[in-house]
Design a protein around this motif. Structure first.
Motif, PDB file in Angstrom:
ATOM      1  N   MET A   1       0.848  -1.176   0.000  1.00 20.81           N
ATOM      2  CA  MET A   1       0.000   0.000   0.000  1.00 20.81           C
ATOM      3  C   MET A   1       0.893   1.239   0.000  1.00 20.81           C
ATOM      4  SD  MET A   1      -2.537   1.361   2.985  1.00 20.81           S
ATOM      5  CE  MET A   1      -4.140   0.899   2.421  1.00 20.81           C
ATOM      6  N   PRO A   2       0.641   2.188  -0.893  1.00 21.54           N
ATOM      7  CA  PRO A   2       1.457   3.409  -0.938  1.00 21.54           C
ATOM      8  C   PRO A   2       1.288   4.241   0.327  1.00 21.54           C
ATOM      9  CG  PRO A   2      -0.037   3.291  -2.834  1.00 21.54           C
ATOM     10  CD  PRO A   2      -0.354   2.155  -1.935  1.00 21.54           C
ATOM     11  N   LEU A   3       2.302   5.010   0.639  1.00 23.48           N
ATOM     12  CA  LEU A   3       2.243   5.920   1.776  1.00 23.48           C
ATOM     13  C   LEU A   3       1.154   6.968   1.546  1.00 23.48           C
ATOM     14  CD1 LEU A   3       6.078   6.423   2.122  1.00 23.48           C
ATOM     15  CD2 LEU A   3       4.598   5.415   3.870  1.00 23.48           C
ATOM     16  N   GLN A   4       0.462   7.335   2.604  1.00 20.18           N
ATOM     17  CA  GLN A   4      -0.574   8.367   2.549  1.00 20.18           C
ATOM     18  C   GLN A   4      -0.053   9.604   3.275  1.00 20.18           C
ATOM     19  OE1 GLN A   4      -3.638   7.897   0.915  1.00 20.18           O
ATOM     20  NE2 GLN A   4      -2.524   6.093   0.210  1.00 20.18           N
ATOM     21  N   PHE A   5       0.434  10.583   2.520  1.00 21.49           N
ATOM     22  CA  PHE A   5       0.994  11.792   3.116  1.00 21.49           C
ATOM     23  C   PHE A   5      -0.097  12.757   3.529  1.00 21.49           C
ATOM     24  CE2 PHE A   5       4.720  10.147   1.083  1.00 21.49           C
ATOM     25  CZ  PHE A   5       5.738  10.521   1.932  1.00 21.49           C
ATOM     26  N   HIS A   6       0.126  13.427   4.654  1.00 22.80           N
ATOM     27  CA  HIS A   6      -0.783  14.476   5.116  1.00 22.80           C
ATOM     28  C   HIS A   6       0.041  15.698   5.519  1.00 22.80           C
ATOM     29  CE1 HIS A   6       0.425  12.453   8.834  1.00 22.80           C
ATOM     30  NE2 HIS A   6       0.253  13.623   9.407  1.00 22.80           N
ATOM     31  N   ARG A   7      -0.571  16.849   5.449  1.00 19.45           N
ATOM     32  CA  ARG A   7       0.103  18.102   5.796  1.00 19.45           C
ATOM     33  C   ARG A   7       0.447  18.055   7.271  1.00 19.45           C
ATOM     34  NH1 ARG A   7      -0.191  22.699   2.254  1.00 19.45           N
ATOM     35  NH2 ARG A   7       1.364  24.151   3.007  1.00 19.45           N
ATOM     36  N   ALA A   8       1.713  18.241   7.606  1.00 22.01           N
ATOM     37  CA  ALA A   8       2.169  18.128   8.987  1.00 22.01           C
ATOM     38  C   ALA A   8       2.236  19.483   9.687  1.00 22.01           C
ATOM     39  CB  ALA A   8       3.543  17.458   9.042  1.00 22.01           C
ATOM     40  N   VAL A   9       2.500  20.541   8.932  1.00 25.03           N
ATOM     41  CA  VAL A   9       2.607  21.885   9.499  1.00 25.03           C
ATOM     42  C   VAL A   9       1.736  22.804   8.651  1.00 25.03           C
ATOM     43  CG1 VAL A   9       4.177  23.794  10.045  1.00 25.03           C
ATOM     44  CG2 VAL A   9       4.955  21.434  10.290  1.00 25.03           C
ATOM     45  N   GLU A  10       0.848  23.510   9.291  1.00 26.73           N
ATOM     46  CA  GLU A  10      -0.142  24.307   8.572  1.00 26.73           C
ATOM     47  C   GLU A  10       0.458  25.427   7.726  1.00 26.73           C
ATOM     48  OE1 GLU A  10      -3.933  26.967   9.831  1.00 26.73           O
ATOM     49  OE2 GLU A  10      -3.684  25.032  10.831  1.00 26.73           O
ATOM     50  N   ASP A  11       1.435  26.139   8.251  1.00 30.53           N
ATOM     51  CA  ASP A  11       1.958  27.318   7.559  1.00 30.53           C
ATOM     52  C   ASP A  11       3.195  27.048   6.711  1.00 30.53           C
ATOM     53  OD1 ASP A  11      -0.063  28.755   8.718  1.00 30.53           O
ATOM     54  OD2 ASP A  11       1.163  29.444  10.395  1.00 30.53           O
ATOM     55  N   MET A  12       3.607  25.788   6.607  1.00 28.79           N
ATOM     56  CA  MET A  12       4.792  25.440   5.819  1.00 28.79           C
ATOM     57  C   MET A  12       4.478  24.233   4.949  1.00 28.79           C
ATOM     58  SD  MET A  12       7.834  25.881   8.617  1.00 28.79           S
ATOM     59  CE  MET A  12       9.140  25.650   7.442  1.00 28.79           C
ATOM     60  N   GLU A  13       5.247  24.071   3.896  1.00 26.28           N
ATOM     61  CA  GLU A  13       5.048  22.933   3.006  1.00 26.28           C
ATOM     62  C   GLU A  13       5.829  21.737   3.534  1.00 26.28           C
ATOM     63  OE1 GLU A  13       4.692  23.515  -1.258  1.00 26.28           O
ATOM     64  OE2 GLU A  13       5.208  25.608  -0.909  1.00 26.28           O
ATOM     65  N   ILE A  14       5.208  21.051   4.519  1.00 30.29           N
ATOM     66  CA  ILE A  14       5.786  19.861   5.126  1.00 30.29           C
ATOM     67  C   ILE A  14       4.686  18.813   5.228  1.00 30.29           C
ATOM     68  CG2 ILE A  14       6.923  18.881   7.148  1.00 30.29           C
ATOM     69  CD1 ILE A  14       7.891  21.708   7.816  1.00 30.29           C
ATOM     70  N   TRP A  15       4.965  17.627   4.690  1.00 31.09           N
ATOM     71  CA  TRP A  15       4.023  16.514   4.724  1.00 31.09           C
ATOM     72  C   TRP A  15       4.692  15.318   5.379  1.00 31.09           C
ATOM     73  CZ3 TRP A  15       5.116  19.655   0.673  1.00 31.09           C
ATOM     74  CH2 TRP A  15       4.066  20.433   0.164  1.00 31.09           C
ATOM     75  N   SER A  16       3.910  14.471   6.038  1.00 27.06           N
ATOM     76  CA  SER A  16       4.478  13.288   6.670  1.00 27.06           C
ATOM     77  C   SER A  16       3.578  12.078   6.449  1.00 27.06           C
ATOM     78  CB  SER A  16       4.691  13.532   8.169  1.00 27.06           C
ATOM     79  OG  SER A  16       3.453  13.651   8.827  1.00 27.06           O
ATOM     80  N   ALA A  17       4.206  10.921   6.580  1.00 30.50           N
ATOM     81  CA  ALA A  17       3.496   9.645   6.483  1.00 30.50           C
ATOM     82  C   ALA A  17       4.332   8.616   7.232  1.00 30.50           C
ATOM     83  CB  ALA A  17       3.333   9.224   5.025  1.00 30.50           C
ATOM     84  N   SER A  18       3.686   7.535   7.661  1.00 27.08           N
ATOM     85  CA  SER A  18       4.430   6.461   8.300  1.00 27.08           C
ATOM     86  C   SER A  18       3.823   5.119   7.909  1.00 27.08           C
ATOM     87  CB  SER A  18       4.451   6.616   9.820  1.00 27.08           C
ATOM     88  OG  SER A  18       3.143   6.577  10.336  1.00 27.08           O
ATOM     89  N   SER A  19       4.693   4.105   7.888  1.00 30.05           N
ATOM     90  CA  SER A  19       4.265   2.749   7.544  1.00 30.05           C
ATOM     91  C   SER A  19       5.388   1.789   7.905  1.00 30.05           C
ATOM     92  CB  SER A  19       3.969   2.660   6.043  1.00 30.05           C
ATOM     93  OG  SER A  19       3.578   1.356   5.692  1.00 30.05           O
ATOM     94  N   ASP A  20       5.012   0.597   8.365  1.00 27.49           N
ATOM     95  CA  ASP A  20       5.973  -0.474   8.629  1.00 27.49           C
ATOM     96  C   ASP A  20       7.155  -0.012   9.473  1.00 27.49           C
ATOM     97  OD1 ASP A  20       4.884  -2.818   7.140  1.00 27.49           O
ATOM     98  OD2 ASP A  20       4.989  -1.379   5.484  1.00 27.49           O
ATOM     99  N   HIS A  21       6.897   0.737  10.532  1.00 29.26           N
ATOM    100  CA  HIS A  21       7.911   1.185  11.489  1.00 29.26           C
ATOM    101  C   HIS A  21       8.869   2.233  10.932  1.00 29.26           C
ATOM    102  CE1 HIS A  21       6.384  -1.976  14.023  1.00 29.26           C
ATOM    103  NE2 HIS A  21       6.632  -2.850  13.066  1.00 29.26           N
ATOM    104  N   TYR A  22       8.484   2.927   9.861  1.00 26.73           N
ATOM    105  CA  TYR A  22       9.293   3.987   9.280  1.00 26.73           C
ATOM    106  C   TYR A  22       8.457   5.255   9.146  1.00 26.73           C
ATOM    107  CZ  TYR A  22      12.472   0.236   8.054  1.00 26.73           C
ATOM    108  OH  TYR A  22      13.324  -0.836   8.109  1.00 26.73           O
ATOM    109  N   SER A  23       9.112   6.386   9.332  1.00 29.14           N
ATOM    110  CA  SER A  23       8.478   7.692   9.165  1.00 29.14           C
ATOM    111  C   SER A  23       9.107   8.385   7.961  1.00 29.14           C
ATOM    112  CB  SER A  23       8.710   8.529  10.428  1.00 29.14           C
ATOM    113  OG  SER A  23       8.282   9.856  10.229  1.00 29.14           O
ATOM    114  N   PHE A  24       8.281   9.030   7.150  1.00 30.63           N
ATOM    115  CA  PHE A  24       8.746   9.747   5.968  1.00 30.63           C
ATOM    116  C   PHE A  24       8.254  11.185   6.032  1.00 30.63           C
ATOM    117  CE2 PHE A  24       8.902   5.373   4.807  1.00 30.63           C
ATOM    118  CZ  PHE A  24       9.993   5.268   3.964  1.00 30.63           C
TER     119      PHE A  24
END
Length: 89
Positions: A1-24
Motif C-alpha cells: 500500500m502506498p504511503l498516505q501523506f498528510h500536511r504536517a505543518v499548517e503554515d509550511m510545506e511539510i508533509w508526513s506519512a508512516s508505515s511499517d515502522h518507518y516515518s517519511f
C-alpha cells in the motif's frame, strides 16, 4: 500500500506519512522565501519510527515535484521492507 501523506505543518510545506515502522517527511525548500532554505525542490527523508535516530535524505533529493518525492519515498519504503522489485508498484 502506498504511503498516505498528510500536511504536517499548517503554515509550511511539510508533509508526513508512516508505515511499517518507518516515518517519511517531504518538505519544500528554496534559496529564498519562507520555510526551509536550500536548493529549490522537494526534499524527501526517512527514519525508523521508534529508534530516536536522525532522518536520512532520500537519494535524489531535492526533487522537482511533490509526486516525484512521494514516489521516491514509496520506493525507499519498498527497499526497506526488502522488496526491491520496482515492477510491483
Amino acid at each position: 500500500m502506498p504511503l498516505q501523506f498528510h500536511r504536517a505543518v499548517e503554515d509550511m510545506e511539510i508533509w508526513s506519512a508512516s508505515s511499517d515502522h518507518y516515518s517519511f517527511v517531504i518538505s519544500f525548500q528554496s534559496p529564498t522565501g519562507p520555510g526551509f532554505r536550500g536548493r529549490l525542490g522537494y526534499v524527501a527523508s526517512w527514519r525508523p519510527l521508534h529508534q530516536g535516530r536522525g532522518a536520512i535524505r532520500v537519494l535524489g533529493s531535492p526533487l522537482q515535484s511533490f509526486a516525484e518525492a512521494e514516489d521516491a519515498c514509496n520506493t525507499m519504503l519498498n527497499y526497506l521492507k526488502g522488496d526491491t522489485d520496482s515492477s510491483s508498484q
